[in-house]
Design a protein around this motif. Structure first.
Motif, PDB file in Angstrom:
ATOM      1  N   UNK A 115       0.848  -1.204   0.000  1.00 15.88           N
ATOM      2  CA  UNK A 115       0.000   0.000   0.000  1.00 15.88           C
ATOM      3  C   UNK A 115       0.879   1.248   0.000  1.00 15.88           C
ATOM      4  N   UNK A 116       0.484   2.227  -0.788  1.00 13.96           N
ATOM      5  CA  UNK A 116       1.189   3.524  -0.796  1.00 13.96           C
ATOM      6  C   UNK A 116       0.153   4.631  -0.620  1.00 13.96           C
ATOM      7  N   UNK A 117       0.487   5.613   0.226  1.00 10.05           N
ATOM      8  CA  UNK A 117      -0.460   6.701   0.493  1.00 10.05           C
ATOM      9  C   UNK A 117      -0.045   7.963  -0.239  1.00 10.05           C
ATOM     10  N   UNK A 127       3.104  10.073 -15.878  1.00 10.07           N
ATOM     11  CA  UNK A 127       3.368   8.733 -16.400  1.00 10.07           C
ATOM     12  C   UNK A 127       2.367   7.767 -15.756  1.00 10.07           C
ATOM     13  N   UNK A 128       2.420   6.492 -16.135  1.00  8.04           N
ATOM     14  CA  UNK A 128       1.410   5.578 -15.587  1.00  8.04           C
ATOM     15  C   UNK A 128       1.516   5.486 -14.058  1.00  8.04           C
ATOM     16  N   UNK A 129       2.749   5.373 -13.559  1.00  6.29           N
ATOM     17  CA  UNK A 129       2.925   5.262 -12.110  1.00  6.29           C
ATOM     18  C   UNK A 129       2.654   6.575 -11.401  1.00  6.29           C
ATOM     19  N   UNK A 130       3.388   7.623 -11.798  1.00  3.60           N
ATOM     20  CA  UNK A 130       3.232   8.916 -11.111  1.00  3.60           C
ATOM     21  C   UNK A 130       1.821   9.461 -11.328  1.00  3.60           C
ATOM     22  N   UNK A 131       1.226   9.183 -12.484  1.00  2.00           N
ATOM     23  CA  UNK A 131      -0.143   9.630 -12.745  1.00  2.00           C
ATOM     24  C   UNK A 131      -1.123   8.973 -11.790  1.00  2.00           C
ATOM     25  N   UNK A 132      -0.881   7.709 -11.484  1.00  2.43           N
ATOM     26  CA  UNK A 132      -1.816   7.038 -10.576  1.00  2.43           C
ATOM     27  C   UNK A 132      -1.590   7.487  -9.135  1.00  2.43           C
ATOM     28  N   UNK A 133      -0.468   8.152  -8.886  1.00  2.00           N
ATOM     29  CA  UNK A 133      -0.218   8.697  -7.542  1.00  2.00           C
ATOM     30  C   UNK A 133      -0.683  10.139  -7.427  1.00  2.00           C
ATOM     31  N   UNK A 134      -1.158  10.688  -8.525  1.00  2.00           N
ATOM     32  CA  UNK A 134      -1.662  12.062  -8.527  1.00  2.00           C
ATOM     33  C   UNK A 134      -3.128  12.039  -8.112  1.00  2.00           C
ATOM     34  N   UNK A 135      -3.434  12.762  -7.034  1.00  2.00           N
ATOM     35  CA  UNK A 135      -4.797  12.707  -6.515  1.00  2.00           C
ATOM     36  C   UNK A 135      -5.648  13.896  -6.890  1.00  2.00           C
ATOM     37  N   UNK A 147      -0.762  -0.562  -8.292  1.00  2.00           N
ATOM     38  CA  UNK A 147      -1.802  -0.978  -7.349  1.00  2.00           C
ATOM     39  C   UNK A 147      -1.546  -0.447  -5.936  1.00  2.00           C
ATOM     40  N   UNK A 148      -2.591  -0.498  -5.142  1.00  2.00           N
ATOM     41  CA  UNK A 148      -2.443  -0.209  -3.706  1.00  2.00           C
ATOM     42  C   UNK A 148      -2.339   1.261  -3.356  1.00  2.00           C
ATOM     43  N   UNK A 149      -2.853   2.147  -4.225  1.00  5.32           N
ATOM     44  CA  UNK A 149      -2.773   3.579  -3.926  1.00  5.32           C
ATOM     45  C   UNK A 149      -3.974   3.996  -3.073  1.00  5.32           C
TER      46      UNK A 149
END
Ligand SMILES: Cc1ncc(COP(=O)(O)O)c(C=O)c1O
Length: 438
Positions: A115-117, A127-135, A147-149
């Motif tokens: 899990x990552x918060x 990008x795919x990773x950093x984009x999915x970490x953008x809230x 996964x796990x965001x």
């Protein structure tokens, strides 16, 4: 881009805080290159460093040779950063730095945590990773991601604690911008220290994303450095790290975190971010000089000098125009003006907009803010922008080489623009732009 006057014009050259257009106009650049131009355009020392490197035909591509440029840059980063933030990777963009930091955190836990918060208003790249970490709100299309965001509420420690408690022994990293340049919000000292404590207690890798706010912009070298003793496990930087000339980023890890993740022959090459361009010589030489300038010219002090003029000036203008300015917030040379209000007819205009635009609850704010930006540009030769995150503030982010006169000229111009009244500004803007906008 063509919604604004500047979208159609050609720049001949750029110098310091100014753009020189082909038609002879000189434009004051208060975008600060969206974080890239703390040093202004074409800083003479940066240009000289690049010329020196080229004229001496230094080694650009090294691959398996020892690169003195990578080594010197990593050494200097360790020198200017506090504590044991000593181990640097040097990719090319901010998003790559974020993803490198996240991979490092994941590897630190040997893949046993999942899990990552991230904060609800965050911006960490596209990008795919950093984009999915953008809230943040601008991330309105669901590309596949890591996964796990899990989201927490920015600046709210209870919300972080609840998210950690909901995933016991499973959170490998917490990613946060101590100062959010896309919303002009920032974390309190209490929150940041509380976060540090929680991460230490739970063995969670704490990542500070200061890709935008590094190298003096907010009045300290990095935002977190205003709080003595506060240390992330990994720091990301880019933008002005390249002195406005080189596309380079870094993520810098605390030594024990790096060693546990990658310090073995089998793991050493697990992550080398962009093997193609990694650590190019001239890019590193440029970043070395960019840091030298930020230190020699005391960029944090330059930002505080700008703040001493900008902060009271913006607050005075907000007070004089309560019908137009809901708020001003910021730090150092990075401020947001929250333009709001304006004629009610705008609500109707927003309703009549095409479906995609009409769904945007901030359409009205964006139109008014765009009208102010347009008037600053057309009538006063000043270049600014607004963000697509949070409440979409107009950003006042001059390069740190902007003079006091530049800042005073900006304030006088903003005042003159707002004196026209929002209805007039809007009518003019919409008349000019309605065709290209909708
Ligand atoms: C805080 C923050 N993180 C990450 C990024 C992504 O950097 P890049 O656009 O170089 O991928 C940005 C870019 O604006 C940023 O401001």
């Amino acid at each position: 881009m063509t919604s604004f006057g500047f979208g159609r014009e050609l720049v001949d050259h750029a110098d310091g805080a100014y753009l020189y257009l082909r038609d002879g106009r000189r434009v004051l650049d208060f975008t600060g290159g969206v974080g890239v131009l703390n040093h202004g355009h074409n800083h003479p020392r940066i240009m000289a460093a690049r010329r020196r490197f080229a004229e001496r035909r230094r080694m650009e591509v090294h691959k398996t040779y020892f690169s003195p440029y990578v080594a010197a840059l990593a050494h200097n980063l360790a020198e200017v950063l506090p504590g044991d933030l000593n181990m640097s990777f040097l990719p090319n963009s901010g998003a790559e730095a974020v993803e490198g930091a996240v991979k490092l955190a994941y590897k630190y836990h040997g893949g046993r945590r999942n899990t990552i918060l991230r904060a609800d208003i965050s911006f960490h790249g596209k990008l795919l990773g950093s984009g999915s970490l953008t809230g943040g709100a601008q991330n309105h299309f669901a590309f596949p991601g890591i996964p796990g965001v899990v989201s927490f509420s920015y600046g709210d420690l209870d919300s972080v604690r609840a998210a950690v408690a909901a995933h016991p022994n499973d959170v490998y990293a917490i990613l946060i911008e101590p100062f959010s340049a896309s919303t002009m919000r920032w974390c309190s000292e209490e929150f940041l220290r509380g976060l540090r404590e929680l991460c230490t207690e739970q063995n969670i890798v704490l990542v500070f994303d200061e890709i935008y706010t590094g190298w003096g912009k907010t009045g300290s070298l990095f935002y977190f450095m205003r709080y003595p003793g506060l240390l992330p496990d990994v720091l990301t930087t880019s933008k002005s790290f390249g002195g406005g000339k080189s596309s380079i980023s870094a993520y810098v890890a605390r030594e024990p975190v790096f060693r546990r993740a990658y310090d073995s022959p089998i793991d050493a090459l697990l992550h080398s971010t962009s093997t193609t361009y990694y650590g190019f010589g001239e890019e590193c030489a440029t970043a070395i000089e960019a840091i030298n300038i930020a230190v020699d010219d005391d960029y944090p002090a330059q930002a505080r000098r700008i703040e001493r003029l900008l902060a009271p000036g913006l607050r005075r203008i907000a007070k004089q125009h309560p019908e137009a300015v809901a708020d001003v917030t910021g730090s150092g040379a990075l401020w947001g003006v929250f333009v709001d209000g304006g004629p009610r007819v705008l609500d109707l205009a927003a309703k009549l907009a095409p479906a995609g635009l009409a769904r945007d609850p901030l359409l009205r704010t964006k139109l008014i803010t765009a009208a102010v930006i347009s008037a600053l540009y057309r009538d006063h030769d000043i270049y600014t922008y607004y963000t697509l995150n949070g409440r979409s503030p107009l950003v006042v982010g001059p390069p740190l080489v902007a003079s006091d006169t530049d800042v005073e000229y900006f304030l006088d111009s903003l005042e003159t623009v707002l004196d026209q009244g929002l209805t007039r500004l809007l009518t003019r803007f919409v008349a000019q732009k309605v065709g290209s906008l909708w």
